[in-house]
Write a protein that holds these residues in place. Structure first.
Motif, PDB file in Angstrom:
ATOM      1  N   THR A   1     -25.567  -8.939  58.454  1.00  0.00           N
ATOM      2  CA  THR A   1     -24.213  -8.596  58.884  1.00  0.00           C
ATOM      3  C   THR A   1     -23.281  -8.316  57.707  1.00  0.00           C
ATOM      4  OG1 THR A   1     -23.655 -10.950  59.006  1.00  0.00           O
ATOM      5  CG2 THR A   1     -24.380  -9.883  61.050  1.00  0.00           C
ATOM      6  N   LEU A   2     -23.668  -8.708  56.496  1.00  0.00           N
ATOM      7  CA  LEU A   2     -22.839  -8.483  55.312  1.00  0.00           C
ATOM      8  C   LEU A   2     -23.130  -7.144  54.632  1.00  0.00           C
ATOM      9  CD1 LEU A   2     -23.066 -12.039  53.698  1.00  0.00           C
ATOM     10  CD2 LEU A   2     -21.206 -11.120  55.085  1.00  0.00           C
ATOM     11  N   VAL A   3     -24.181  -6.473  55.076  1.00  0.00           N
ATOM     12  CA  VAL A   3     -24.630  -5.261  54.392  1.00  0.00           C
ATOM     13  C   VAL A   3     -23.683  -4.094  54.670  1.00  0.00           C
ATOM     14  CG1 VAL A   3     -26.448  -3.514  54.309  1.00  0.00           C
ATOM     15  CG2 VAL A   3     -27.047  -5.938  54.384  1.00  0.00           C
ATOM     16  N   GLU A   4     -23.194  -3.489  53.593  1.00  0.00           N
ATOM     17  CA  GLU A   4     -22.455  -2.231  53.696  1.00  0.00           C
ATOM     18  C   GLU A   4     -22.589  -1.516  52.347  1.00  0.00           C
ATOM     19  OE1 GLU A   4     -19.455  -1.498  52.180  1.00  0.00           O
ATOM     20  OE2 GLU A   4     -18.830  -3.437  51.392  1.00  0.00           O
ATOM     21  N   PRO A   5     -22.694  -0.181  52.376  1.00  0.00           N
ATOM     22  CA  PRO A   5     -23.083   0.569  51.185  1.00  0.00           C
ATOM     23  C   PRO A   5     -22.225   0.323  49.951  1.00  0.00           C
ATOM     24  CG  PRO A   5     -23.258   1.958  53.127  1.00  0.00           C
ATOM     25  CD  PRO A   5     -22.605   0.688  53.569  1.00  0.00           C
ATOM     26  N   ALA A   6     -20.907   0.226  50.100  1.00  0.00           N
ATOM     27  CA  ALA A   6     -20.042   0.048  48.927  1.00  0.00           C
ATOM     28  C   ALA A   6     -20.343  -1.270  48.222  1.00  0.00           C
ATOM     29  CB  ALA A   6     -18.574   0.117  49.340  1.00  0.00           C
ATOM     30  N   LEU A   7     -20.538  -2.327  48.997  1.00  0.00           N
ATOM     31  CA  LEU A   7     -20.868  -3.620  48.419  1.00  0.00           C
ATOM     32  C   LEU A   7     -22.217  -3.569  47.711  1.00  0.00           C
ATOM     33  CD1 LEU A   7     -20.568  -6.707  48.048  1.00  0.00           C
ATOM     34  CD2 LEU A   7     -21.591  -6.960  50.330  1.00  0.00           C
TER      35      LEU A   7
ATOM     36  N   SER B   1     -23.698  -1.038  46.427  1.00  0.00           N
ATOM     37  CA  SER B   1     -23.562  -0.238  45.218  1.00  0.00           C
ATOM     38  C   SER B   1     -22.929  -1.051  44.093  1.00  0.00           C
ATOM     39  CB  SER B   1     -22.723   1.010  45.510  1.00  0.00           C
ATOM     40  OG  SER B   1     -22.544   1.778  44.344  1.00  0.00           O
TER      41      SER B   1
ATOM     42  N   GLU C   1     -33.353  -1.667  61.725  1.00  0.00           N
ATOM     43  CA  GLU C   1     -32.714  -2.543  60.739  1.00  0.00           C
ATOM     44  C   GLU C   1     -33.236  -2.256  59.341  1.00  0.00           C
ATOM     45  OE1 GLU C   1     -31.869  -6.430  63.608  1.00  0.00           O
ATOM     46  OE2 GLU C   1     -33.728  -6.303  62.450  1.00  0.00           O
TER      47      GLU C   1
ATOM     48  N   ARG D   1     -31.641   0.869  58.017  1.00  0.00           N
ATOM     49  CA  ARG D   1     -30.210   0.683  57.707  1.00  0.00           C
ATOM     50  C   ARG D   1     -30.023  -0.038  56.379  1.00  0.00           C
ATOM     51  NH1 ARG D   1     -25.747  -2.742  58.438  1.00  0.00           N
ATOM     52  NH2 ARG D   1     -26.797  -4.415  59.547  1.00  0.00           N
ATOM     53  N   VAL D   2     -30.735  -1.143  56.165  1.00  0.00           N
ATOM     54  CA  VAL D   2     -30.502  -1.925  54.943  1.00  0.00           C
ATOM     55  C   VAL D   2     -31.056  -1.217  53.705  1.00  0.00           C
ATOM     56  CG1 VAL D   2     -30.431  -4.083  56.237  1.00  0.00           C
ATOM     57  CG2 VAL D   2     -32.571  -3.372  55.179  1.00  0.00           C
TER      58      VAL D   2
ATOM     59  N   ALA E   1     -28.697   1.439  52.708  1.00  0.00           N
ATOM     60  CA  ALA E   1     -27.507   0.897  52.041  1.00  0.00           C
ATOM     61  C   ALA E   1     -27.802   0.473  50.606  1.00  0.00           C
ATOM     62  CB  ALA E   1     -26.958  -0.285  52.830  1.00  0.00           C
TER      63      ALA E   1
END
Length: 232
Positions: free
Chosen positions: A166-172, A174, A193, A196-197, A200
């Motif tokens: 749930t914490l995964v997002e591309p900017a983070l 990177s 899943e 997606r991960v 990212a």
């Protein structure tokens, strides 16, 4: 710090597979890079289980489900022996006491090969492992406030992170990659899943689905990257 870094594919971590010797054998047979197990300190014993005890009652609790807690329980020494020197274990520290960490250090020091990983959401439990050869330190974060508290140490004190999906997002991802931090995401149990991960930027996946991990490993072996230098 000795963290797995296979060429051409993500790090494949078998989630909780070390809590059961049959699943440990299965995870080993597919070539998992790390086999995770949960360890508690209970009455002087290093017990391997994810379930919690229920006070003084001879019961174990996994969320809302109760199970008998009497009889022999799997212990760390038995898992180390079953794994053998070639399997890299990933120990999730559960009891909030440094005695747990110290007991695990002693158990692995008696092993022929002492290369292993340790992870926990209680990061202070990692202190006894710092500076030890062959040990990969992987602090863990499940919630945004945990990650926020951990961020100042990433890329400096710690170079790997176990994070909830749930914490995964591309900017983070990177930003962490730019700091030289390897991110291992859990739980990753479906193809959607996984896509997606990895899209990212995750360096590895921690999965209960051993068939999915087998595909990750096989795909990487079928399309290896050319050797371009040291991976340690």
């Amino acid at each position: 710090m000795t963290c797995p870094r296979p060429r051409g594919r993500p790090v494949a971590i078998a989630h909780r597979a070390g809590n059961d010797l049959a699943r440990l054998e299965h995870a080993t047979s597919i070539g998992a890079d790390l086999v995770e197990l949960d360890v508690w300190l209970r009455r002087g014993r290093l017990e391997v289980r994810h379930a919690k005890t229920v006070g003084p009652l001879p019961l174990l609790r996994e969320r809302w489900r109760l199970s008998p807690g009497w009889g022999p329980r799997l212990e760390l020494e038995a898992v180390i022996e079953a794994a053998g020197p070639d399997v890299q274990l990933m120990v999730d520290l559960k009891s909030e006491t440094l005695a747990l960490s110290e007991g695990i250090v002693a158990a692995f020091d008696r092993r022929i090969s002492s290369t292993y990983a340790v992870t926990t959401r209680e990061w202070w439990l990692l202190e006894p492992f710092e500076g030890r050869d062959g040990v990969c330190l992987i602090p863990s974060a499940a919630w945004p406030h945990e990650l926020a508290e951990l961020m100042p140490t990433l890329g400096d004190r710690f170079h790997a992170l176990s994070m909830h999906i749930t914490l995964v997002e591309p900017a983070l991802m990177s930003e962490l990659s730019g700091r030289g931090v390897s991110t291992f995401v859990w739980p990753v149990n479906t193809t959607a899943e996984l896509e997606r991960v990895l899209g990212a930027g995750a360096a590895g996946v921690n999965s209960d689905n051993l068939d999915l991990l087998a595909q990750v490993i096989a795909n990487g072996e079928a399309h290896p990257e050319p050797a371009t230098g040291d991976t340690t």
